[in-house]
Structure formats: structure tokens, C-alpha cells
Design a protein around this motif. Sequence first.
Motif, PDB file in Angstrom:
ATOM      1  N   ALA A 107       7.614  -5.830  11.398  1.00 23.83           N
ATOM      2  CA  ALA A 107       7.741  -6.302  10.020  1.00 23.83           C
ATOM      3  C   ALA A 107       6.921  -5.450   9.058  1.00 23.83           C
ATOM      4  O   ALA A 107       7.340  -5.199   7.920  1.00 23.83           O
ATOM      5  CB  ALA A 107       7.319  -7.768   9.937  1.00 23.83           C
ATOM      6  N   ALA A 108       5.759  -5.001   9.515  1.00 28.20           N
ATOM      7  CA  ALA A 108       4.909  -4.184   8.639  1.00 28.20           C
ATOM      8  C   ALA A 108       5.602  -2.888   8.250  1.00 28.20           C
ATOM      9  O   ALA A 108       5.520  -2.443   7.092  1.00 28.20           O
ATOM     10  CB  ALA A 108       3.581  -3.888   9.333  1.00 28.20           C
ATOM     11  N   ASP A 109       6.313  -2.274   9.187  1.00 27.22           N
ATOM     12  CA  ASP A 109       7.035  -1.040   8.886  1.00 27.22           C
ATOM     13  C   ASP A 109       8.215  -1.305   7.954  1.00 27.22           C
ATOM     14  O   ASP A 109       8.484  -0.531   7.031  1.00 27.22           O
ATOM     15  CB  ASP A 109       7.552  -0.409  10.184  1.00 27.22           C
ATOM     16  CG  ASP A 109       6.447   0.139  11.053  1.00 27.22           C
ATOM     17  OD1 ASP A 109       5.263  -0.036  10.704  1.00 27.22           O
ATOM     18  OD2 ASP A 109       6.763   0.735  12.106  1.00 27.22           O
ATOM     19  N   VAL A 110       8.933  -2.399   8.210  1.00 26.19           N
ATOM     20  CA  VAL A 110      10.100  -2.716   7.395  1.00 26.19           C
ATOM     21  C   VAL A 110       9.706  -2.938   5.940  1.00 26.19           C
ATOM     22  O   VAL A 110      10.379  -2.475   5.005  1.00 26.19           O
ATOM     23  CB  VAL A 110      10.829  -3.954   7.954  1.00 26.19           C
ATOM     24  CG1 VAL A 110      11.947  -4.389   7.020  1.00 26.19           C
ATOM     25  CG2 VAL A 110      11.385  -3.663   9.343  1.00 26.19           C
ATOM     26  N   ARG A 111       8.617  -3.619   5.731  1.00 21.67           N
ATOM     27  CA  ARG A 111       8.134  -3.845   4.355  1.00 21.67           C
ATOM     28  C   ARG A 111       7.804  -2.527   3.668  1.00 21.67           C
ATOM     29  O   ARG A 111       8.056  -2.358   2.470  1.00 21.67           O
ATOM     30  CB  ARG A 111       6.914  -4.758   4.374  1.00 21.67           C
ATOM     31  CG  ARG A 111       7.210  -6.208   4.761  1.00 21.67           C
ATOM     32  CD  ARG A 111       5.941  -7.027   4.764  1.00 21.67           C
ATOM     33  NE  ARG A 111       5.318  -7.060   3.443  1.00 21.67           N
ATOM     34  CZ  ARG A 111       4.061  -7.451   3.219  1.00 21.67           C
ATOM     35  NH1 ARG A 111       3.283  -7.819   4.241  1.00 21.67           N
ATOM     36  NH2 ARG A 111       3.577  -7.458   1.991  1.00 21.67           N
ATOM     37  N   ALA A 126       4.291   4.746   1.534  1.00 24.69           N
ATOM     38  CA  ALA A 126       4.506   3.373   1.079  1.00 24.69           C
ATOM     39  C   ALA A 126       3.610   2.382   1.804  1.00 24.69           C
ATOM     40  O   ALA A 126       3.233   1.352   1.242  1.00 24.69           O
ATOM     41  CB  ALA A 126       5.970   2.987   1.282  1.00 24.69           C
ATOM     42  N   PHE A 127       3.276   2.667   3.059  1.00 22.40           N
ATOM     43  CA  PHE A 127       2.550   1.693   3.874  1.00 22.40           C
ATOM     44  C   PHE A 127       1.234   1.256   3.228  1.00 22.40           C
ATOM     45  O   PHE A 127       0.971   0.051   3.124  1.00 22.40           O
ATOM     46  CB  PHE A 127       2.309   2.257   5.274  1.00 22.40           C
ATOM     47  CG  PHE A 127       1.936   1.223   6.296  1.00 22.40           C
ATOM     48  CD1 PHE A 127       2.899   0.646   7.100  1.00 22.40           C
ATOM     49  CD2 PHE A 127       0.617   0.816   6.444  1.00 22.40           C
ATOM     50  CE1 PHE A 127       2.561  -0.307   8.044  1.00 22.40           C
ATOM     51  CE2 PHE A 127       0.265  -0.135   7.385  1.00 22.40           C
ATOM     52  CZ  PHE A 127       1.246  -0.705   8.189  1.00 22.40           C
ATOM     53  N   PRO A 128       0.375   2.167   2.783  1.00 22.62           N
ATOM     54  CA  PRO A 128      -0.872   1.729   2.136  1.00 22.62           C
ATOM     55  C   PRO A 128      -0.629   0.919   0.870  1.00 22.62           C
ATOM     56  O   PRO A 128      -1.400   0.004   0.559  1.00 22.62           O
ATOM     57  CB  PRO A 128      -1.590   3.042   1.826  1.00 22.62           C
ATOM     58  CG  PRO A 128      -0.995   4.039   2.768  1.00 22.62           C
ATOM     59  CD  PRO A 128       0.437   3.629   2.908  1.00 22.62           C
ATOM     60  N   LEU A 299       5.224   5.952   6.293  1.00 23.46           N
ATOM     61  CA  LEU A 299       4.112   5.264   6.934  1.00 23.46           C
ATOM     62  C   LEU A 299       2.764   5.895   6.643  1.00 23.46           C
ATOM     63  O   LEU A 299       1.786   5.186   6.366  1.00 23.46           O
ATOM     64  CB  LEU A 299       4.325   5.203   8.443  1.00 23.46           C
ATOM     65  CG  LEU A 299       5.546   4.424   8.934  1.00 23.46           C
ATOM     66  CD1 LEU A 299       5.492   4.283  10.443  1.00 23.46           C
ATOM     67  CD2 LEU A 299       5.632   3.051   8.276  1.00 23.46           C
ATOM     68  N   THR A 300       2.666   7.213   6.734  1.00 25.24           N
ATOM     69  CA  THR A 300       1.345   7.847   6.676  1.00 25.24           C
ATOM     70  C   THR A 300       1.182   8.874   5.569  1.00 25.24           C
ATOM     71  O   THR A 300       0.048   9.272   5.280  1.00 25.24           O
ATOM     72  CB  THR A 300       1.033   8.548   8.014  1.00 25.24           C
ATOM     73  OG1 THR A 300       1.862   9.708   8.154  1.00 25.24           O
ATOM     74  CG2 THR A 300       1.260   7.602   9.194  1.00 25.24           C
TER      75      THR A 300
END
Length: 345
Positions: A107-111, A126-128, A299-300
Motif C-alpha cells: 500500500a505504501a508504494d501504491v500511494r 513521490a514516496f517521501p 520511490l527513492t
Amino acid sequence: MLAARPRTDLGALTRLTELADYIVPFALRVIAELGVADQLVDGPRPVTDLAEATGAHAPSLLRALRALAGKGIFTEVEPEVFGLTRLAEPLRTDHPLSLRDAYPLMAADVRAWALLGRCLRTGEAAFPRVHGTDYWSYLAGHPADSLAVDRWMSSLTRLHLRTVLPAWPWAQAREVVDVGGGDGAFLAGMLTRCPQLSGTLLDLPHVVAAAPALLAAAGVADRCRITPGSFFEPVPAGADLYVLKTILPGWDDADATAILRRIAEAMRPESRLLLLEAIIPAGDAFDVAKLVDLHTLVLTGGRHRTRDQLVDLLAGAGLSLDRIIATPTLTVIAAGPAGAQPTFP
């Protein structure tokens, strides 16, 4: 002058619709997590049986399996009875190159992926933005997600051991350091196949926590030292080989250079660094590196690189490219201290 009228190509429209779909990727990941393929080892079974065995809701499982069967992943041999196909076989846990854990639905990746548009406008991960911390720190604080990533990497490692190890003369080395080596799965594979090797596993404390049991199960614990730590800090010095497997793509150029400099500081003149990663080729041809490159952006904020970009990155850390060896999966990029001549090929 009027612009040319666009062609009506129904085949192209259908294909574009297929490529824009995220239903099949999501369904595939959940079906893998449920272990449906394991329930079909002995032949096709009714969806009601599959639901009972996997803890799923039968009518909903039917809908997911029908969607996947339409893409050749499973087959509906008769109404509401499903079996394995060539594409579904690797989802079995007992498959020698099992990919069951290779497709976690996190779910964290999808968001984070929901903000891809922002990534393309700003060039920022986007992740941060979504989670208030960087990807690696998030995993350190979320053990379940960290374990899912470890399992994902371990499943790919089985494939990498099959394809990458034959491409390099490991038997000529005596000591190897796997920098950022996760739970030790790849290092264990190296040591198993090369009995003359001893190894050091370097990764963050929460990542290497699972390594002792894994190394012991592989029968190589007596030849491996576990060093909890960061590759932004000094790494164990004096080894013959330093391995970075799919590490640099997770970082931007500044951080990647910092990692390489730490390794360069630890190397002897005759030591060799092996980067095991995908290189982005030129042109329109499909290559998985072009896909995972976008994943690293989301992600990174890292990047996969072309050959020339890797050469520049190595030079910035005081290293020089020696040779590149293509394999069916990752590419082996060998480098040494600038101006030095390694003693083994």
C-alpha cells in the motif's frame, strides 16, 4: 492548411487499453500472495475449493482468476474450474525459480505511485512526499514491509544466481564483501558455489537480522562475517572483490558517488568492484531497466543509468571501468582503482 486526420486503428486502441490497465498487475500480486498456484500443483480445482484453501471469498476469487486467465495466467478448463499455465507455474512456492514473492502489493508504494504526475513535473521522488520520510527509513520503521522487500529481493536473487554467477571467475578470488547485501541470500549463493571464498555481509542492522539463520541453513555461516552498518560509512577493507548488486539505482548521483568512494577507499590496488545492475540501452527496444528506472524515481529519486553515465559515476569516485559482461538478467560492470591493474580478470 488542415492537419492530417488521425487514423482510426481499432487494434492500436485495444492495445493501448491493455497497456494502460492496472487491474491485471494488482490481481496478479494478490493471487500470488494468496498462494493460489500452490493449490493447483496436482491439477485443476473448482474455485470454491481454491477459496476454502486460501481463505478467499469464492465469488470474488472467481472474478480475479477469470481476469488473469484472459491474459494466459491460469486457465479456466471448465466453468469455474482453474488450472496452471506456463505463466502461472513460477507462482508456485516450490518452483526452482519461484516468483511468488517477487510481486508484493504494498500500500505504501501504491500511494506513492498515485503521485507519479508530480514526479514528472518536479523530478522529485513521490514516496517521501506521501509518507514524510525517505523510502529506506520507512522500511526500517515498518518491519512487515521490510520483510516483503527482503522476500522480493530473495526471489530475484535465485534468478540472478543462475544467470550472473557463471559470467565471472569467482574462483580466482578469496575474499568478497557484499555491500548492501540484504539478508545474505546472494552471498550465500556465492559461497555455496565457490568453496574457496570467504565473505562479509554489510547492510543496515534491521536488514541483516535475518542473515544468521539464512547463512546457517545454506551451510556457509563459518565462512561469512556479518557487519551491520551503512555503505555511507567506511566499509571492510582489503577484500579481493566488492559487490554492489542493484544498489546504485536506488540513489541519485551524489549519493551513488559517495557509496562508490567508500568502496574505493577500502580497495587494494588489485581489488575489483563488481556492479551487478541493469544498464539502460539506447533506442525503443523493450528493456526491463527502462521500467524499473521509473520505479526508482517514484520511490527513492534514484535512477538506472546508461553505460556512459556509469563510467562518469565511477570516474567521480576514483574508479575506472575495466569490462562489461552482459547476462540474461543483470549486467556485470567490473571496475578498479583508477590507474591500478587488478591481478585477476
